[in-house]
Scaffold this active site. Structure first.
Site, mmCIF file in Angstrom:
data_model
loop_
_atom_site.group_PDB
_atom_site.id
_atom_site.type_symbol
_atom_site.label_atom_id
_atom_site.label_comp_id
_atom_site.label_asym_id
_atom_site.label_seq_id
_atom_site.Cartn_x
_atom_site.Cartn_y
_atom_site.Cartn_z
ATOM 1 N N LYS A 73 0.852 -1.193 0.000
ATOM 2 C CA LYS A 73 0.000 0.000 0.000
ATOM 3 C C LYS A 73 0.886 1.241 0.000
ATOM 4 C CE LYS A 73 -3.870 1.974 2.692
ATOM 5 N NZ LYS A 73 -4.740 1.748 3.871
ATOM 6 N N SER A 147 -9.430 1.560 2.952
ATOM 7 C CA SER A 147 -8.626 2.356 2.046
ATOM 8 C C SER A 147 -7.570 1.550 1.300
ATOM 9 C CB SER A 147 -7.933 3.488 2.830
ATOM 10 O OG SER A 147 -7.055 2.973 3.827
ATOM 11 N N SER A 171 -9.759 -0.711 7.074
ATOM 12 C CA SER A 171 -9.162 -0.700 5.738
ATOM 13 C C SER A 171 -8.507 -2.006 5.331
ATOM 14 C CB SER A 171 -8.126 0.428 5.649
ATOM 15 O OG SER A 171 -8.738 1.680 5.829
#
Length: 439
Positions: A73, A147, A171
């Site tokens: 990420k 996210s 997330s």
């Protein structure tokens, strides 16, 4: 190509595959297209070959993640590769990798790229990014969840064996559910957050996406370690939590379950409960009120000021470069003063005390990971409320210091994945993984 860790390990040990061959094949299969808006920056073939060639000549059995490809990420540092947090003007290039990334590389894993996210890890939808809304791996009209959007979709579309996300409010769990993956939200402090751009520093943790529990467990075993340089790192206790073959799982009372008008979610959750009962579980309805009240604190209370603190200098200097919904949420930080913060802390402590009583009667808590699913268009039409709905079962977790694993248990009629989250107090991680293997 089968990218499960056990399969790749067997291929390497049998001499049927080398890391160089894997990287070349992956690069060709992924190609240059990014139609799902997964990648913010993918490593070039030349860059991936550097990692692959460093493994050549080593015994595949000597490294637990020898030649295993993974995604990161883009709020987690990889040395020499820009970290953007999905905000191009914020980008910086770190000289060293995040501690958890370096541990994985040292164990033989090969980074493939940095993935798209809701900007500054603020959201559960995967649409709040100037790099484009990340699309669901099963039905691209729907959200990926966020996210950690690109991290989940990269695993689901077989581009990597596993990926790293972060999880402050859900997330690492919501995208797992929507893309038919396992999502591990470790206990706070179990995996280092050194080299991770904070969202809420006191609540952040690095999460893991994988296609199965065994792969997630393998990565967890490598990634977890106390980090003296991380002020929020914690030692795991010596005594290990266990969950027996017969166990009690709590579920919210019927009046406290929320499916936001999605009757199919209710049916899928009922089916998941039946599966738990078949593997030795006994259901007990609990009062979910303390968990709901705690969840509301995360965005309605002063914890939003932590998001502002993490990027304050940039936020104040270049507000026009921030994604509109993200700006709206983080700008709420100015509403809170020091007295508000202490009052919220007092309220949280009282809620923690109430929630602790639940564990006298149950071994684990079981909820839907998300009560419903939305199309990208639906989220863009109402970005705040749809996101709030998705956090109903997730936002309380880190405030109450819990460990969790999101497990796929079914599919909606539109093909999108549905899953449950199994959770328990901190440092029950291994026990939760073992229970998840039974489902």
């Amino acid at each position: 190509m089968n990218l499960s860790i056990s399969h790749l390990q067997a291929q390497y040990r049998a001499g049927n595959l080398t890391p160089t061959q894997l990287v070349q094949q992956l690069d060709a299969e992924i190609g240059e297209a990014n139609s799902y808006n997964i990648w913010i920056r993918r490593l070039t073939l030349a860059n991936m070959l550097i990692y692959a060639k460093n493994l050549e000549g080593k015994d595949p059995a000597s490294l637990p993640l020898y030649g295993i490809p993974f995604a990161i990420k883009d709020n987690i540092d990889l040395a020499g590769t820009p970290t953007t947090a999905a905000c191009p003007d914020f980008a910086f290039t770190p000289e060293k990798s995040a501690t958890v990334v370096q541990k994985l590389i040292d164990a033989g894993a090969i980074p493939v790229g940095k993935t798209n996210l809701d900007q500054f890890a603020t959201g559960l939808v995967g649409t709040r990014s100037p790099y484009g809304a990340c699309k669901n791996s099963i039905n691209p009209a729907y959200i990926s969840g966020g996210s950690s959007a690109g991290s989940a979709v990269s695993v689901a579309l077989n581009m990597v064996s596993f990926s790293l996300g972060t999880d402050t409010a859900g997330s690492g769990r919501v995208p797992a559910a929507f893309n038919n993956l396992v999502g591990v939200k470790p206990s706070l402090g179990l995996l280092s957050t050194s080299g991770v751009l904070p969202a809420c520093r006191t609540l952040d943790c690095v999460s893991i996406f994988a296609k199965n529990v065994a792969d997630a467990e393998t990565v967890m075993q490598v990634a977890q370690e106390f980090d003296a340089d991380d002020a929020y790192s914690r030692h795991a206790p010596n005594s290990e939590v266990t969950i027996g073959n017969s166990f009690v799982f709590g579920v919210p009372s019927p009046s406290q379950l929320a499916f936001f008008g999605n009757a199919e979610s209710a049916q899928l959750f009922h089916q998941a409960i039946e599966r738990l009962e078949k593997v030795g579980g006994k259901m007990l309805e609990i009062d979910f009120a303390p968990f709901i009240e705690t969840a509301q604190l995360l965005y309605e209370g002063p914890w939003v000021a932590e998001r502002y603190a993490a990027i304050k200098e940039f936020f104040d200097a270049k507000p026009e470069t921030i994604f509109p919904t993200t700006y709206k949420i983080i700008s709420n930080a100015v509403k809170f003063n020091a007295a508000d913060t202490f009052n919220a802390m007092y309220k949280l402590k009282a809620l923690q005390h109430k929630a602790e009583a639940v564990w006298l009667d149950i071994d684990v808590l079981v909820t839907p990971t998300a009560g419903t699913i939305y199309t990208i268009a639906e989220v863009q039409a109402d970005p705040v409320q749809t996101n709030t709905n998705l956090g109903y079962y997730t936002n309380f977790m880190n405030l109450l210091d819990m460990a969790a694993i999101a497990v796929p248990t079914g599919f909606y009629s539109n093909g999108i994945g549905f899953g449950i989250t199994i959770s328990a107090p901190a440092f029950s991680d291994s026990a939760l993984l073992n229970l998840a293997k039974k489902l």
